[in-house]
Design a protein around this motif. Structure first.
Motif, PDB file in Angstrom:
ATOM      1  N   ALA A 148      12.659  -1.513  -9.256  1.00  0.00           N
ATOM      2  CA  ALA A 148      11.426  -1.307 -10.025  1.00  0.00           C
ATOM      3  C   ALA A 148      10.503  -2.518  -9.980  1.00  0.00           C
ATOM      4  CB  ALA A 148      11.772  -0.952 -11.476  1.00  0.00           C
ATOM      5  N   GLY A 149      10.944  -3.595  -9.306  1.00  0.00           N
ATOM      6  CA  GLY A 149      10.147  -4.837  -9.287  1.00  0.00           C
ATOM      7  C   GLY A 149       8.817  -4.655  -8.555  1.00  0.00           C
ATOM      8  N   LEU A 150       7.884  -5.553  -8.850  1.00  0.00           N
ATOM      9  CA  LEU A 150       6.532  -5.419  -8.286  1.00  0.00           C
ATOM     10  C   LEU A 150       6.406  -5.987  -6.874  1.00  0.00           C
ATOM     11  CD1 LEU A 150       4.356  -6.328 -11.401  1.00  0.00           C
ATOM     12  CD2 LEU A 150       4.742  -4.062 -10.401  1.00  0.00           C
ATOM     13  N   GLY A 151       7.334  -6.810  -6.464  1.00  0.00           N
ATOM     14  CA  GLY A 151       7.295  -7.357  -5.104  1.00  0.00           C
ATOM     15  C   GLY A 151       6.121  -8.286  -4.857  1.00  0.00           C
ATOM     16  N   THR A 152       5.737  -9.049  -5.872  1.00  0.00           N
ATOM     17  CA  THR A 152       4.549  -9.913  -5.747  1.00  0.00           C
ATOM     18  C   THR A 152       4.718 -10.993  -4.679  1.00  0.00           C
ATOM     19  OG1 THR A 152       5.442 -11.023  -7.686  1.00  0.00           O
ATOM     20  CG2 THR A 152       3.519  -9.644  -8.046  1.00  0.00           C
ATOM     21  N   ARG A 153       5.975 -11.346  -4.349  1.00  0.00           N
ATOM     22  CA  ARG A 153       6.181 -12.396  -3.343  1.00  0.00           C
ATOM     23  C   ARG A 153       5.783 -11.933  -1.940  1.00  0.00           C
ATOM     24  NH1 ARG A 153      12.009 -14.952  -4.968  1.00  0.00           N
ATOM     25  NH2 ARG A 153      12.336 -12.882  -5.821  1.00  0.00           N
ATOM     26  N   PHE A 154       5.598 -10.608  -1.783  1.00  0.00           N
ATOM     27  CA  PHE A 154       5.261 -10.097  -0.455  1.00  0.00           C
ATOM     28  C   PHE A 154       3.878  -9.468  -0.382  1.00  0.00           C
ATOM     29  CE2 PHE A 154       9.620 -10.848   0.529  1.00  0.00           C
ATOM     30  CZ  PHE A 154       9.592 -11.126   1.895  1.00  0.00           C
ATOM     31  N   LEU A 155       2.998  -9.852  -1.312  1.00  0.00           N
ATOM     32  CA  LEU A 155       1.621  -9.375  -1.226  1.00  0.00           C
ATOM     33  C   LEU A 155       0.954  -9.998   0.001  1.00  0.00           C
ATOM     34  CD1 LEU A 155       0.566  -9.489  -4.980  1.00  0.00           C
ATOM     35  CD2 LEU A 155       0.573  -7.477  -3.491  1.00  0.00           C
ATOM     36  N   PRO A 156       0.072  -9.333   0.716  1.00  0.00           N
ATOM     37  CA  PRO A 156      -0.480  -8.021   0.403  1.00  0.00           C
ATOM     38  C   PRO A 156       0.343  -6.830   0.886  1.00  0.00           C
ATOM     39  CG  PRO A 156      -1.589  -8.908   2.305  1.00  0.00           C
ATOM     40  CD  PRO A 156      -0.614  -9.963   1.859  1.00  0.00           C
ATOM     41  N   ALA A 157       1.466  -7.077   1.628  1.00  0.00           N
ATOM     42  CA  ALA A 157       2.212  -5.940   2.187  1.00  0.00           C
ATOM     43  C   ALA A 157       2.675  -4.970   1.093  1.00  0.00           C
ATOM     44  CB  ALA A 157       3.423  -6.436   2.968  1.00  0.00           C
ATOM     45  N   THR A 158       2.897  -5.497  -0.108  1.00  0.00           N
ATOM     46  CA  THR A 158       3.457  -4.655  -1.176  1.00  0.00           C
ATOM     47  C   THR A 158       2.396  -4.150  -2.154  1.00  0.00           C
ATOM     48  OG1 THR A 158       3.953  -6.719  -2.301  1.00  0.00           O
ATOM     49  CG2 THR A 158       5.759  -5.664  -1.132  1.00  0.00           C
ATOM     50  N   LYS A 159       1.121  -4.254  -1.741  1.00  0.00           N
ATOM     51  CA  LYS A 159       0.076  -3.774  -2.656  1.00  0.00           C
ATOM     52  C   LYS A 159       0.200  -2.250  -2.836  1.00  0.00           C
ATOM     53  CE  LYS A 159      -4.835  -3.574  -3.461  1.00  0.00           C
ATOM     54  NZ  LYS A 159      -6.048  -3.226  -2.744  1.00  0.00           N
ATOM     55  N   ALA A 160       0.413  -1.534  -1.732  1.00  0.00           N
ATOM     56  CA  ALA A 160       0.458  -0.072  -1.826  1.00  0.00           C
ATOM     57  C   ALA A 160       1.782   0.508  -1.351  1.00  0.00           C
ATOM     58  CB  ALA A 160      -0.699   0.517  -1.008  1.00  0.00           C
ATOM     59  N   GLN A 161       2.777  -0.346  -1.111  1.00  0.00           N
ATOM     60  CA  GLN A 161       4.102   0.200  -0.752  1.00  0.00           C
ATOM     61  C   GLN A 161       5.188  -0.663  -1.397  1.00  0.00           C
ATOM     62  OE1 GLN A 161       5.590  -0.184   3.220  1.00  0.00           O
ATOM     63  NE2 GLN A 161       4.544  -2.116   3.579  1.00  0.00           N
ATOM     64  N   PRO A 162       6.303  -0.047  -1.760  1.00  0.00           N
ATOM     65  CA  PRO A 162       7.362  -0.817  -2.408  1.00  0.00           C
ATOM     66  C   PRO A 162       7.985  -1.837  -1.467  1.00  0.00           C
ATOM     67  CG  PRO A 162       7.923   1.538  -2.314  1.00  0.00           C
ATOM     68  CD  PRO A 162       6.650   1.375  -1.586  1.00  0.00           C
TER      69      PRO A 162
END
Ligand code: G1P
Length: 313
Positions: A29-43
C-alpha cells in the motif's frame, strides 16, 4: 508458561507437528515516493526487474515455499496489481489467434500461480497497521509476511528455511542478515542469542536505531513467519518511529508473550527499495538469466574495456 505460550504449544502438538502454513501477507500500500516519477501513475510493486514485475518474484517465492493463499494489502492506485494476477481474456485470445503459445502459457501461468486476495488498507498508518488489516483473512493461524522491497534469489530458499524453523518451534521467525554499521539505521535491528540446539532467539529488536545505539549489526530483512498472537500485540502497538505503527514494535511486544526466533542468512537478497540497489538487482538478475546472461555479460565487459572518456574528446 503464559497463556499465549500455551496456545503456541498446543498449535505445535497438534498431531506432533505444526499445521502447515498456507497464507502469506504482502503489504503493497506504500506510495513509492523513492521511485518518482516512475511511480506517479503506477505502483512501485509493478516496476520490472528485467521483464517481470517485482511483486511477481515475491509471489513466486511464496508459491515455491508451498504458500498458496496470498493476501495483498493494497491502497489507492494499485489496480494494475490486481489486473496482473487476474486472467486477461482479451490478451489470451489474441495470443491464441496469433499462435503465440509460449507467451500464452506465460500469461496464464501468472493467474494460476496462487489464490490472490486483496484488502485495502485505507489510511496508510504504517507497516504494522498494514499487517493488522490482514487479521480477519488470516484468522487464528500462523502466517508469513513478505515485503516487496526485498527480492530473494530462489536458490537461497529463505522463506522455506524459515518455515522449517517455525515447524520445529511453533513460534515466530524473523529473517536477519548482517549489514555494515552505516546501513543499520535503515533497518529493524535485532540482538540474538544462540541456544544449545543452534536455534537463534531474538532478545531485543528495535526499528531503525541510530548507528551508535544499534544493539547489533543484524538487520531485519523483509521475511517473517508469525503466530496469530502478533495480531493481539499489533492491536495495542502505539505509533512509533515516524508516527507510524511499526511492525518491529509489534514484534518487540510479541517477545514479551512468547519466544521469537531469528533466521540468519548471508546471501541471496536484492534490496530494491532504492535506486542504486534496484539497478544492481536488475544487472544481477539479467546476468543470471539463461536467455540474456551471455550476451549481456559480453556487453558489460565491452563497456568496461571501452575508454568512455575518449569517446567524448
Ligand atoms: C521495513 C521494516 C524494517 C525492515 C525493512 C526490510 O522498513 O520497517 O524493520 O528492516 O522493511 O526491508 P522499510 O524498508 O519499509 O522502511
Amino acid at each position: 508458561m503464559t497463556s499465549s505460550e500455551n496456545k503456541a504449544a498446543a498449535r505445535q502438538s497438534e498431531g506432533g507437528v505444526t499445521k502447515p502454513i498456507r497464507k502469506v501477507v504482502i503489504p503493497a500500500a506504500g506510495l513509492g515516493t523513492r521511485f518518482l516519477p516512475a511511480t506517479k501513475a503506477q505502483p512501485k510493486e509493478m516496476l520490472p526487474l528485467v521483464d517481470t514485475p517485482t511483486i511477481q518474484y515475491v509471489v513466486g517465492e511464496a508459491s515455491a515455499a508451498g504458500l498458496d493463499d496470498v493476501l495483498i494489502i493494497t491502497g489507492r492506485g494499485k489496480r494494475s496489481i490486481e489486473d496482473h494476477f487476474d486472467r486477461s481474456f482479451e490478451l489470451e485470445h489474441s495470443l491464441e489467434l496469433a499462435g503465440k503459445t509460449e507467451e500464452l502459457e506465460l500469461v496464464r501461468s501468472i493467474s494460476e500461480m496462487v489464490n490472490v486476495h486483496y484488502v485495502r488498507q485505507g489510511d496508510p498508518k504504517g507497516l504494522g497497521h498494514a499487517v493488522l488489516s490482514a487479521r480477519q483473512h488470516i484468522g487464528d493461524e500462523s502466517f508469513v509476511v513478505m515485503l516487496g522491497d526485498d527480492v530473494m534469489d530462489p536458490k537461497a530458499e529463505v522463506t522455506k528455511n524459515m518455515l522449517a524453523i517455525h515447524a520445529q518451534t511453533g513460534y515466530s521467525v524473523v529473517a536477519l542478515k548482517e549489514v555494515s554499521p552505516e546501513e543499520i539505521s535503515s533497518y529493524g535491528c535485532a540482538r540474538v542469542e544462540t541456544d544449545d540446539d543452534g536455534l537463534v532467539r531474538i532478545m531485543e529488536i528495535v526499528e531503525k536505531p541510530k548507528r551508535e545505539e544499534a544493539p547489533s549489526n543484524l538487520a531485519v530483512m523483509g521475511r517473517y513467519v508469525f503466530t496469530p498472537t502478533l495480531f493481539d500485540t499489533l492491536a495495542e502497538t502505539p505509533p512509533g518511529r515516524g508516527g507510524e505503527i511499526q511492525l518491529t514494535d509489534g514484534i518487540a511486544a510479541l517477545m514479551s508473550k512468547e519466544p521469537v526466533y531469528g533466521y540468519v542468512f548471508t546471501w541471496g537478497r536484492y534490496d530494491i527499495g532504492n535506486k542504486l540497489d534496484y539497478l544492481r538487482a536488475t544487472v544481477e538478475i539479467a546476468l543470471s538469466r539463461e536467455d540474456l546472461g551471455p550476451p549481456f555479460r559480453e556487453f558489460l565487459v565491452d563497456l568496461l574495456q571501452t575508454d568512455l572518456d575518449s569517446q567524448h574528446v
